[in-house]
Design a protein around this motif. Structure first.
Motif, PDB file in Angstrom:
ATOM      1  N   PRO A  49       1.736  -9.051   7.933  1.00 20.50           N
ATOM      2  CA  PRO A  49       2.214 -10.223   7.195  1.00 20.50           C
ATOM      3  C   PRO A  49       1.350 -11.445   7.512  1.00 20.50           C
ATOM      4  CG  PRO A  49       4.038  -9.069   8.238  1.00 20.50           C
ATOM      5  CD  PRO A  49       2.789  -8.480   8.806  1.00 20.50           C
ATOM      6  N   TYR A  50       1.050 -12.228   6.466  1.00 20.35           N
ATOM      7  CA  TYR A  50       0.171 -13.386   6.622  1.00 20.35           C
ATOM      8  C   TYR A  50       0.881 -14.619   6.074  1.00 20.35           C
ATOM      9  CZ  TYR A  50      -4.289 -15.985   6.568  1.00 20.35           C
ATOM     10  OH  TYR A  50      -5.302 -16.894   6.788  1.00 20.35           O
ATOM     11  N   THR A  51       1.181 -15.550   6.949  1.00 23.13           N
ATOM     12  CA  THR A  51       1.985 -16.718   6.590  1.00 23.13           C
ATOM     13  C   THR A  51       1.404 -17.547   5.441  1.00 23.13           C
ATOM     14  OG1 THR A  51       2.932 -16.835   8.814  1.00 23.13           O
ATOM     15  CG2 THR A  51       3.005 -18.845   7.493  1.00 23.13           C
ATOM     16  N   PRO A  52       0.081 -17.820   5.384  1.00 24.65           N
ATOM     17  CA  PRO A  52      -0.446 -18.591   4.247  1.00 24.65           C
ATOM     18  C   PRO A  52      -0.229 -17.915   2.890  1.00 24.65           C
ATOM     19  CG  PRO A  52      -1.987 -18.681   6.067  1.00 24.65           C
ATOM     20  CD  PRO A  52      -0.941 -17.670   6.442  1.00 24.65           C
ATOM     21  N   LEU A  53       0.047 -16.605   2.893  1.00 26.84           N
ATOM     22  CA  LEU A  53       0.367 -15.885   1.655  1.00 26.84           C
ATOM     23  C   LEU A  53       1.867 -15.642   1.555  1.00 26.84           C
ATOM     24  CD1 LEU A  53      -2.511 -13.224   1.488  1.00 26.84           C
ATOM     25  CD2 LEU A  53      -2.357 -15.423   0.291  1.00 26.84           C
ATOM     26  N   GLU A  54       2.646 -16.508   2.203  1.00 26.74           N
ATOM     27  CA  GLU A  54       4.109 -16.426   2.186  1.00 26.74           C
ATOM     28  C   GLU A  54       4.617 -15.087   2.728  1.00 26.74           C
ATOM     29  OE1 GLU A  54       5.410 -17.407  -1.750  1.00 26.74           O
ATOM     30  OE2 GLU A  54       4.815 -19.512  -1.549  1.00 26.74           O
ATOM     31  N   GLY A  55       3.912 -14.585   3.739  1.00 20.87           N
ATOM     32  CA  GLY A  55       4.345 -13.375   4.420  1.00 20.87           C
ATOM     33  C   GLY A  55       3.913 -12.079   3.786  1.00 20.87           C
ATOM     34  N   GLU A  56       3.120 -12.141   2.716  1.00 26.51           N
ATOM     35  CA  GLU A  56       2.623 -10.910   2.095  1.00 26.51           C
ATOM     36  C   GLU A  56       1.693 -10.181   3.064  1.00 26.51           C
ATOM     37  OE1 GLU A  56       0.812 -11.271  -1.710  1.00 26.51           O
ATOM     38  OE2 GLU A  56       2.403 -12.533  -2.538  1.00 26.51           O
ATOM     39  N   LEU A  57       1.649  -8.856   2.916  1.00 23.72           N
ATOM     40  CA  LEU A  57       0.766  -8.072   3.772  1.00 23.72           C
ATOM     41  C   LEU A  57      -0.690  -8.285   3.371  1.00 23.72           C
ATOM     42  CD1 LEU A  57       2.698  -4.670   3.974  1.00 23.72           C
ATOM     43  CD2 LEU A  57       2.619  -6.496   5.686  1.00 23.72           C
ATOM     44  N   SER A  58      -1.540  -8.426   4.356  1.00 23.68           N
ATOM     45  CA  SER A  58      -2.963  -8.631   4.098  1.00 23.68           C
ATOM     46  C   SER A  58      -3.763  -8.117   5.285  1.00 23.68           C
ATOM     47  CB  SER A  58      -3.252 -10.119   3.875  1.00 23.68           C
ATOM     48  OG  SER A  58      -4.604 -10.336   3.521  1.00 23.68           O
ATOM     49  N   ASN A  59      -5.002  -7.738   5.031  1.00 25.58           N
ATOM     50  CA  ASN A  59      -5.890  -7.321   6.119  1.00 25.58           C
ATOM     51  C   ASN A  59      -6.441  -8.574   6.792  1.00 25.58           C
ATOM     52  OD1 ASN A  59      -6.542  -4.811   3.944  1.00 25.58           O
ATOM     53  ND2 ASN A  59      -6.276  -4.233   6.100  1.00 25.58           N
ATOM     54  N   VAL A  60      -5.752  -9.000   7.843  1.00 24.45           N
ATOM     55  CA  VAL A  60      -6.162 -10.204   8.575  1.00 24.45           C
ATOM     56  C   VAL A  60      -6.194  -9.891  10.069  1.00 24.45           C
ATOM     57  CG1 VAL A  60      -5.370 -11.897   6.885  1.00 24.45           C
ATOM     58  CG2 VAL A  60      -3.761 -11.019   8.577  1.00 24.45           C
ATOM     59  N   TRP A  61      -7.077 -10.585  10.767  1.00 26.98           N
ATOM     60  CA  TRP A  61      -7.227 -10.350  12.204  1.00 26.98           C
ATOM     61  C   TRP A  61      -6.075 -10.940  12.992  1.00 26.98           C
ATOM     62  CZ3 TRP A  61     -10.397  -6.663  12.892  1.00 26.98           C
ATOM     63  CH2 TRP A  61     -11.515  -6.521  12.061  1.00 26.98           C
ATOM     64  N   PHE A  62      -5.523 -12.030  12.499  1.00 28.78           N
ATOM     65  CA  PHE A  62      -4.385 -12.669  13.163  1.00 28.78           C
ATOM     66  C   PHE A  62      -3.658 -13.526  12.139  1.00 28.78           C
ATOM     67  CE2 PHE A  62      -8.318 -15.050  13.923  1.00 28.78           C
ATOM     68  CZ  PHE A  62      -8.018 -16.310  13.414  1.00 28.78           C
ATOM     69  N   ASP A  63      -2.421 -13.847  12.442  1.00 29.77           N
ATOM     70  CA  ASP A  63      -1.656 -14.723  11.558  1.00 29.77           C
ATOM     71  C   ASP A  63      -1.937 -16.173  11.938  1.00 29.77           C
ATOM     72  OD1 ASP A  63       0.063 -15.414   9.519  1.00 29.77           O
ATOM     73  OD2 ASP A  63       1.870 -15.246  10.757  1.00 29.77           O
ATOM     74  N   ARG A  64      -1.789 -17.052  10.986  1.00 30.51           N
ATOM     75  CA  ARG A  64      -1.951 -18.481  11.238  1.00 30.51           C
ATOM     76  C   ARG A  64      -0.883 -19.237  10.462  1.00 30.51           C
ATOM     77  NH1 ARG A  64      -7.766 -18.408   8.497  1.00 30.51           N
ATOM     78  NH2 ARG A  64      -8.360 -19.174  10.545  1.00 30.51           N
ATOM     79  N   ARG A  65      -0.490 -20.370  10.996  1.00 27.96           N
ATOM     80  CA  ARG A  65       0.579 -21.145  10.370  1.00 27.96           C
ATOM     81  C   ARG A  65       0.126 -21.747   9.045  1.00 27.96           C
ATOM     82  NH1 ARG A  65       1.148 -21.290  15.840  1.00 27.96           N
ATOM     83  NH2 ARG A  65       3.265 -21.005  16.655  1.00 27.96           N
ATOM     84  N   SER A  66      -1.101 -22.201   8.999  1.00 26.55           N
ATOM     85  CA  SER A  66      -1.704 -22.709   7.771  1.00 26.55           C
ATOM     86  C   SER A  66      -3.210 -22.767   7.974  1.00 26.55           C
ATOM     87  CB  SER A  66      -1.161 -24.103   7.424  1.00 26.55           C
ATOM     88  OG  SER A  66      -1.525 -25.044   8.414  1.00 26.55           O
TER      89      SER A  66
END
Length: 238
Positions: free
Chosen positions: A60-77
């Motif tokens: 889950p990726y917060t900048p995409l409103e929690g949608e799943l994405s291939n990201v190395w880490f989550d970020r608040r914005s």
């Protein structure tokens, strides 16, 4: 550890150095390979160097409103003054350690390993070289930045080996980047240089949030300089 897929470019059965190239958010290692191939007209490859393109875990990726994405880490914005999500970063650190350990187990010392990346991948590369393992040969970051409260700065301020050389840094940034403004990259580079990091910051004119051929060629030449063939590499050609 979060398992990741890896796309590997290796021209021979043996290698004496390694480059780990992290893609940007929402991308994959195989797509990054294709992007570099499109720009160069060929792969980024060296006779004695293995190039690894890992793929970030789906999460889950917060900048995409929690949608799943291939990201190395989550970020608040996506902004330089946002607080780092250090819990998410700690999780991917395990994966990075494993990638480096795998190469060291093959006989490649840290000083023969370069890490780099585009956008979020470049930020992870900066974390890798200046927080996780300062013995690496170098780091390159393209269109990237560090948050102002980054743990990287804390780590450099508190390191016990002050006065010793840190991995050399190559940063590139597009002058017209609207997703990651140029001033964020410049500020990150300036803060790193205040903490004894040595390197070069290159502004790419008329460039958006993207990789450019001249940028990859510059990185290719720099890698060749930082990771020259060893005597054994030359003997293997005879």
């Amino acid at each position: 550890m979060k398992l990741v897929k890896k796309t590997i470019n290796q021209t021979g059965p043996k290698h004496s150095a390694t480059v780990i190239f992290f893609h940007g958010s929402g991308d994959t290692g195989s797509n990054l390979v294709e992007w570099v191939r499109f720009l160069l007209g060929k792969d980024l490859e060296f006779p004695h160097i293995k190039v690894i393109y890992p793929t970030a875990p789906l999460q889950p990726y917060t900048p995409l409103e929690g949608e799943l994405s291939n990201v190395w880490f989550d970020r608040r914005s996506i902004t330089i003054d946002a607080r780092e999500n250090r819990k998410s970063l700690a999780s991917i650190y395990e994966t990075v350690h494993e990638l480096i350990n795998e190469e060291e187990n093959l006989g490649i010392p840290a000083e023969r390993i370069i890490v780099g990346g585009f956008s979020m991948g470049g930020a992870l590369a900066l974390h890798t070289a200046y927080h996780l393992n300062t013995d690496l040969a170098g780091v390159f970051a393209c269109s990237s930045f560090l948050n102002r409260d980054s743990i990287v700065y804390d780590s450099l301020k508190n390191r016990t080996k002050s006065g010793t050389d840190l991995p050399e840094l190559k940063m590139f940034h597009g002058s017209r980047d609207s997703l990651v403004p140029l001033k964020w990259g410049e500020e990150s580079f300036e803060e790193l240089t205040k903490l004894e990091v040595k390197g070069e910051f290159s502004v790419l004119k008329n460039t958006l949030h993207e990789l450019k051929k001249r940028e990859i060629l510059d990185i290719q030449d720099w890698i060749s300089t930082k990771l020259p063939p060893l005597a054994n590499d030359l003997q293997n050609k005879l």
